[in-house]
Design an enzyme around this catalytic site. Structure first.
Site, PDB file in Angstrom:
ATOM      1  N   SER A   1       0.866  -1.195   0.000  1.00  0.00           N
ATOM      2  CA  SER A   1       0.000   0.000   0.000  1.00  0.00           C
ATOM      3  C   SER A   1       0.892   1.231   0.000  1.00  0.00           C
ATOM      4  CB  SER A   1      -0.857   0.001   1.271  1.00  0.00           C
ATOM      5  OG  SER A   1      -1.421   1.277   1.489  1.00  0.00           O
TER       6      SER A   1
ATOM      7  N   TYR B   1      -2.914  -1.048  10.406  1.00  0.00           N
ATOM      8  CA  TYR B   1      -2.785  -1.275   8.956  1.00  0.00           C
ATOM      9  C   TYR B   1      -1.439  -0.746   8.448  1.00  0.00           C
ATOM     10  CZ  TYR B   1      -4.146  -1.204   3.979  1.00  0.00           C
ATOM     11  OH  TYR B   1      -4.210  -1.405   2.614  1.00  0.00           O
TER      12      TYR B   1
END
Ligand code: NAD
Length: 268
Positions: free
Chosen positions: A154, A167
């Protein structure tokens, strides 16, 4: 003699995790379009996975939908056994499964933390380790490298993300997991890389895109649009092809320039 099509994945077999929805689905479609047979892993979207497998078959390739939780060691090993049984030796592995459990740090439960780390980081370790073991046991096949492993990371392996500490920590860890594996196995002609998507329209961020959410997101994307799963699929199909044979240990950000600190652009 005609020059080989370096972008072709014909004769190669791929395994994609979390493949039934969102970015995973976009990746499966792009790999199949390039000629690969595909094993689609899912945890909880069996119907969507079966439907996607039929779509791949309609495109002329072989496909199989296989259930497994990527955070469970025994299930990951069985997943590879089943994929090899149904398709043959696996040349391409895309570790894509991932999730979010968002919370302000003071409200984040240990379960929120553990769930995200177990799927995004430990799951990537288990899939990556098994991929490398299996690559070592197979021949060179149709490609210039013995095996290609891609992690879906990401932009948040680089950009800190308040209220999403679990995350961001999982993706930050994934960055060095990927780079360390790449360094370890490159001499065996195994290519390990990652992709770093920006904001891609999928279920994972559907709530954040509601109302004014999309307008707020666009302020962070110089290129002026939210990404689509196909944007990611096309890049992964290139990354695992021989056209990218010298790309090793890199994260390719596919993010409409989100990682370029857009707030520093000003208005000229
Ligand atoms: P998604 O929710 O549609 O896809 C995630 C998939 O992973 C789902 O099909 C889910 O069932 C599966 N999954 C979750 N836990 C699993 C487990 N334990 N075992 C097997 N499968 C499991 O969302 P998405 O956006 O397509 O996410 C795919 C990947 O892309 C994730 O790793 C995510 O972190 C990453 N990503 C997404 C974006 C974005 O903007 N959408 C941006 C950057 C990174």
């Amino acid at each position: 003699m005609a020059s080989p099509d370096l972008l072709s994945l014909a004769g190669q077999r791929a395994l994609v995790t979390g493949a039934a929805t969102g970015i995973g689905k976009g990746i499966v479609e792009a790999l199949a379009k390039a000629g690969a047979d595909v094993a689609l892993n899912y945890r909880s979207h069996g119907e969507e996975a079966e439907k996607l497998a039929r779509t791949v078959e309609a495109m002329g390739g072989k496909a199989v939908a296989l259930q497994a939780d990527v955070s469970k060691e025994a299930e990951v090993i069985s997943l590879f056994d089943a994929a090899e049984r149904d398709l043959g030796p696996i040349d391409i592995v895309v570790s894509n499964a991932g999730l979010q459990r968002d919370a302000k740090i003071a409200d984040m439960t240990l379960e929120d933390w553990n769930t995200v780390i177990e799927v995004n980081l430990t799951g990537s370790f288990l899939i990556g380790r098994e991929a490398i073991r299996r690559f070592r046991g197979k021949g060179m096949g149709q490609s210039r490298s013995l095996g290609k492993l891609v992690f879906n990371s990401s932009v948040h392996q680089r950009i800190p993300w308040a209220f999403h500490a679990n995350y961001a920590a999982s993706k930050g860890g994934l960055k060095l997991l990927m780079e360390s594996l790449a360094q370890e196995v490159a001499p065996e002609r195994i290519r390990v890389n990652a992709i770093g998507p920006g904001a891609i329209a999928t279920a994972i961020n559907a709530a954040e895109r509601e109302g004014d959410g999309e307008k707020e997101m666009l302020k962070l994307i110089p290129y002026g649009r939210i990404g689509e799963p196909e944007d990611i699929g096309r890049c992964v199909a290139w990354l695992v092809s021989d056209a990218a044979d010298y790309v090793v240990g890199q994260t390719i950000f596919i993010d409409g320039a989100m990682t370029l600190y857009p707030e520093f652009r000003g208005n000229g």
